[in-house]
Design a protein around this motif. Structure first.
Motif, PDB file in Angstrom:
ATOM      1  N   THR A   1       0.725  -1.162   0.097  1.00 13.28           N
ATOM      2  CA  THR A   1       0.204   0.046   0.089  1.00 13.28           C
ATOM      3  C   THR A   1       0.314   1.287  -0.284  1.00 13.28           C
ATOM      4  OG1 THR A   1      -1.685  -1.174   1.637  1.00 13.28           O
ATOM      5  CG2 THR A   1      -2.003   1.122   1.319  1.00 13.28           C
ATOM      6  N   TYR A   2       0.327   2.183  -0.245  1.00 14.13           N
ATOM      7  CA  TYR A   2       1.669   3.779  -0.843  1.00 14.13           C
ATOM      8  C   TYR A   2       0.474   4.425  -0.239  1.00 14.13           C
ATOM      9  CZ  TYR A   2       4.097   0.820  -4.470  1.00 14.13           C
ATOM     10  OH  TYR A   2       4.408  -1.098  -4.987  1.00 14.13           O
ATOM     11  N   TRP A   3       0.906   4.813   0.963  1.00 12.90           N
ATOM     12  CA  TRP A   3       0.115   6.130   1.051  1.00 12.90           C
ATOM     13  C   TRP A   3       1.057   7.767   1.096  1.00 12.90           C
ATOM     14  CZ3 TRP A   3      -3.562   4.959   4.638  1.00 12.90           C
ATOM     15  CH2 TRP A   3      -3.517   3.108   5.083  1.00 12.90           C
ATOM     16  N   VAL A   4       0.623   8.382   0.815  1.00 10.12           N
ATOM     17  CA  VAL A   4       0.541  10.056   0.204  1.00 10.12           C
ATOM     18  C   VAL A   4       0.562  11.022   1.275  1.00 10.12           C
ATOM     19  CG1 VAL A   4       0.524  10.379  -2.224  1.00 10.12           C
ATOM     20  CG2 VAL A   4       2.429  11.336  -1.160  1.00 10.12           C
ATOM     21  N   ASN A   5       1.098  12.121   1.190  1.00 12.53           N
ATOM     22  CA  ASN A   5      -0.105  12.966   1.877  1.00 12.53           C
ATOM     23  C   ASN A   5       1.047  14.033   2.250  1.00 12.53           C
ATOM     24  OD1 ASN A   5       1.391  13.185   4.634  1.00 12.53           O
ATOM     25  ND2 ASN A   5      -0.037  12.164   5.573  1.00 12.53           N
ATOM     26  N   ARG A   6       0.698  15.637   2.662  1.00 12.47           N
ATOM     27  CA  ARG A   6       1.718  16.484   2.115  1.00 12.47           C
ATOM     28  C   ARG A   6       2.794  16.614   3.297  1.00 12.47           C
ATOM     29  NH1 ARG A   6      -0.558  20.373  -0.582  1.00 12.47           N
ATOM     30  NH2 ARG A   6      -2.219  20.845  -0.792  1.00 12.47           N
ATOM     31  N   GLN A   7       2.405  15.425   4.488  1.00 13.50           N
ATOM     32  CA  GLN A   7       3.848  15.138   5.096  1.00 13.50           C
ATOM     33  C   GLN A   7       4.777  14.061   5.075  1.00 13.50           C
ATOM     34  OE1 GLN A   7       1.073  15.605   6.794  1.00 13.50           O
ATOM     35  NE2 GLN A   7       1.342  18.158   6.642  1.00 13.50           N
ATOM     36  N   GLN A   8       3.950  13.227   4.271  1.00 13.49           N
ATOM     37  CA  GLN A   8       5.777  12.074   3.896  1.00 13.49           C
ATOM     38  C   GLN A   8       4.875  10.550   2.944  1.00 13.49           C
ATOM     39  OE1 GLN A   8       5.538   8.949   7.366  1.00 13.49           O
ATOM     40  NE2 GLN A   8       3.281   8.486   7.802  1.00 13.49           N
ATOM     41  N   LEU A   9       5.757  10.416   2.704  1.00 18.32           N
ATOM     42  CA  LEU A   9       5.243   8.713   1.377  1.00 18.32           C
ATOM     43  C   LEU A   9       5.849   7.615   2.112  1.00 18.32           C
ATOM     44  CD1 LEU A   9       4.524   7.801  -0.652  1.00 18.32           C
ATOM     45  CD2 LEU A   9       6.964   7.700  -2.280  1.00 18.32           C
ATOM     46  N   ARG A  10       4.830   7.245   2.541  1.00 18.13           N
ATOM     47  CA  ARG A  10       4.731   5.278   3.330  1.00 18.13           C
ATOM     48  C   ARG A  10       4.255   3.975   2.720  1.00 18.13           C
ATOM     49  NH1 ARG A  10       1.935   3.243   7.827  1.00 18.13           N
ATOM     50  NH2 ARG A  10       0.248   4.644   7.133  1.00 18.13           N
ATOM     51  N   VAL A  11       5.776   3.395   2.717  1.00 20.33           N
ATOM     52  CA  VAL A  11       4.818   2.038   1.808  1.00 20.33           C
ATOM     53  C   VAL A  11       4.842   1.295   2.923  1.00 20.33           C
ATOM     54  CG1 VAL A  11       5.684   0.475  -0.392  1.00 20.33           C
ATOM     55  CG2 VAL A  11       6.041   2.504  -0.368  1.00 20.33           C
ATOM     56  N   THR A  12       3.601   0.715   2.898  1.00 21.98           N
ATOM     57  CA  THR A  12       3.612  -0.673   3.366  1.00 21.98           C
ATOM     58  C   THR A  12       3.374  -1.914   2.645  1.00 21.98           C
ATOM     59  OG1 THR A  12       0.923  -0.718   4.196  1.00 21.98           O
ATOM     60  CG2 THR A  12       2.664   0.331   5.410  1.00 21.98           C
ATOM     61  N   LYS A  13       3.850  -3.092   3.383  1.00 21.76           N
ATOM     62  CA  LYS A  13       3.589  -4.400   2.919  1.00 21.76           C
ATOM     63  C   LYS A  13       3.095  -5.714   4.065  1.00 21.76           C
ATOM     64  CE  LYS A  13       6.061  -7.944   0.735  1.00 21.76           C
ATOM     65  NZ  LYS A  13       7.358  -9.114   0.613  1.00 21.76           N
ATOM     66  N   ASN A  14       1.724  -5.922   4.225  1.00 27.46           N
ATOM     67  CA  ASN A  14       1.063  -6.524   5.122  1.00 27.46           C
ATOM     68  C   ASN A  14       0.634  -6.121   5.692  1.00 27.46           C
ATOM     69  OD1 ASN A  14       0.947  -8.662   3.068  1.00 27.46           O
ATOM     70  ND2 ASN A  14       3.110  -9.331   3.783  1.00 27.46           N
ATOM     71  N   GLY A  15       0.933  -4.641   5.784  1.00 29.16           N
ATOM     72  CA  GLY A  15       0.552  -3.654   7.536  1.00 29.16           C
ATOM     73  C   GLY A  15       1.895  -2.928   8.229  1.00 29.16           C
ATOM     74  N   LYS A  16       2.796  -3.359   7.348  1.00 24.09           N
ATOM     75  CA  LYS A  16       4.855  -2.620   7.532  1.00 24.09           C
ATOM     76  C   LYS A  16       4.897  -1.965   7.367  1.00 24.09           C
ATOM     77  CE  LYS A  16       4.725  -7.324  11.011  1.00 24.09           C
ATOM     78  NZ  LYS A  16       5.630  -7.344  11.804  1.00 24.09           N
ATOM     79  N   THR A  17       5.395  -1.236   7.795  1.00 24.60           N
ATOM     80  CA  THR A  17       5.852  -0.033   6.789  1.00 24.60           C
ATOM     81  C   THR A  17       7.454  -0.165   6.237  1.00 24.60           C
ATOM     82  OG1 THR A  17       4.747   1.992   8.272  1.00 24.60           O
ATOM     83  CG2 THR A  17       6.826   2.768   7.132  1.00 24.60           C
ATOM     84  N   ILE A  18       7.562  -0.359   5.181  1.00 29.47           N
ATOM     85  CA  ILE A  18       9.348  -0.769   4.556  1.00 29.47           C
ATOM     86  C   ILE A  18       9.924   0.151   3.592  1.00 29.47           C
ATOM     87  CG2 ILE A  18       8.472  -3.063   4.216  1.00 29.47           C
ATOM     88  CD1 ILE A  18       7.534  -2.354   0.848  1.00 29.47           C
ATOM     89  N   PHE A  19       8.905   1.949   3.617  1.00 27.40           N
ATOM     90  CA  PHE A  19       9.617   2.651   3.505  1.00 27.40           C
ATOM     91  C   PHE A  19       8.892   4.173   3.613  1.00 27.40           C
ATOM     92  CE2 PHE A  19      10.075   6.284   0.896  1.00 27.40           C
ATOM     93  CZ  PHE A  19      10.898   5.956   0.153  1.00 27.40           C
ATOM     94  N   SER A  20       9.359   4.998   4.488  1.00 30.33           N
ATOM     95  CA  SER A  20       9.441   5.874   4.985  1.00 30.33           C
ATOM     96  C   SER A  20      10.067   7.540   4.776  1.00 30.33           C
ATOM     97  CB  SER A  20       8.745   6.163   5.728  1.00 30.33           C
ATOM     98  OG  SER A  20       7.551   7.593   6.690  1.00 30.33           O
ATOM     99  N   GLU A  21       9.695   8.326   3.952  1.00 30.23           N
ATOM    100  CA  GLU A  21      10.848   9.477   3.410  1.00 30.23           C
ATOM    101  C   GLU A  21       9.764  10.698   3.763  1.00 30.23           C
ATOM    102  OE1 GLU A  21      13.962   9.432   1.361  1.00 30.23           O
ATOM    103  OE2 GLU A  21      12.592   9.963  -0.446  1.00 30.23           O
ATOM    104  N   PRO A  22      10.140  12.203   4.399  1.00 32.37           N
ATOM    105  CA  PRO A  22       9.873  13.221   4.540  1.00 32.37           C
ATOM    106  C   PRO A  22       9.091  13.940   2.894  1.00 32.37           C
ATOM    107  CG  PRO A  22      11.518  13.257   5.340  1.00 32.37           C
ATOM    108  CD  PRO A  22      10.828  12.402   5.442  1.00 32.37           C
ATOM    109  N   VAL A  23       8.045  14.506   2.512  1.00 27.73           N
ATOM    110  CA  VAL A  23       7.602  15.625   1.242  1.00 27.73           C
ATOM    111  C   VAL A  23       8.665  16.554   1.853  1.00 27.73           C
ATOM    112  CG1 VAL A  23       6.153  16.927   0.216  1.00 27.73           C
ATOM    113  CG2 VAL A  23       5.442  14.305   1.024  1.00 27.73           C
ATOM    114  N   LEU A  24       8.876  16.663   0.819  1.00 23.89           N
ATOM    115  CA  LEU A  24       9.521  18.510   0.868  1.00 23.89           C
ATOM    116  C   LEU A  24       8.686  19.631   0.500  1.00 23.89           C
ATOM    117  CD1 LEU A  24      12.294  16.928  -2.128  1.00 23.89           C
ATOM    118  CD2 LEU A  24      12.872  17.173   0.707  1.00 23.89           C
ATOM    119  N   ARG A  25       8.863  20.317   1.541  1.00 25.41           N
ATOM    120  CA  ARG A  25       8.228  21.417   1.006  1.00 25.41           C
ATOM    121  C   ARG A  25       8.363  22.315  -0.338  1.00 25.41           C
ATOM    122  NH1 ARG A  25       4.531  20.800   5.250  1.00 25.41           N
ATOM    123  NH2 ARG A  25       5.098  19.320   6.677  1.00 25.41           N
TER     124      ARG A  25
END
Length: 101
Positions: A77-101
Motif C-alpha cells: 500500500t502506497y500512502w502519501v500526504n503533505r507530510q510523508q510518503l510511506r509504503v507498507t507491505k502486509n501492514g508493516k512500514t517498509i519505506f517512509s520519507e518526508p515530503v519536501l516543502r
C-alpha cells in the motif's frame, strides 16, 4: 569495441501523469509521487524513483478525511500526504520519507 550504455539522466524521467491529469503532486528526497485522474474519471497513484527512473502505477486511489491518499497493489500500500510518503507491505512500514516543502 562495444559502446558503453548511455547513463541514466534524471531529465529523462517523465514528470506528472502521462495521458492523465495531475490531481496532487509530492516530492521526497528519493521519489516523485502523483495522484492522477484519467480522462474517464479513474484515479491512480504514480510513483517515480528519482535515482533510477523506476515507476509504479496503482489504480483505484482512495483518500481519508485527513488528506492522505492511498492505493493498494497486492501486499503493498502506497500512502502519501503533505507530510510523508510511506509504503507498507502486509501492514508493516517498509519505506517512509518526508515530503519536501
Amino acid at each position: 569495441m562495444t559502446p558503453l550504455p548511455a547513463p541514466f539522466l534524471l531529465a529523462e524521467i517523465i514528470r506528472g501523469c502521462p495521458r492523465a491529469e495531475v490531481v496532487e503532486a509530492y516530492e521526497t528526497k528519493t521519489y516523485l509521487a502523483y495522484i492522477c485522474q484519467t480522462y474517464d474519471g479513474q484515479f491512480f497513484y504514480r510513483g517515480v524513483n528519482k535515482n533510477n527512473g523506476d515507476q509504479i502505477n496503482v489504480m483505484d486511489v482512495l483518500s481519508t478525511d485527513g488528506g492522505t491518499y492511498y492505493a493498494t497493489n497486492g501486499a503493498y500500500t502506497y500512502w502519501v500526504n503533505r507530510q510523508q510518503l510511506r509504503v507498507t507491505k502486509n501492514g508493516k512500514t517498509i519505506f517512509s520519507e518526508p515530503v519536501l516543502r
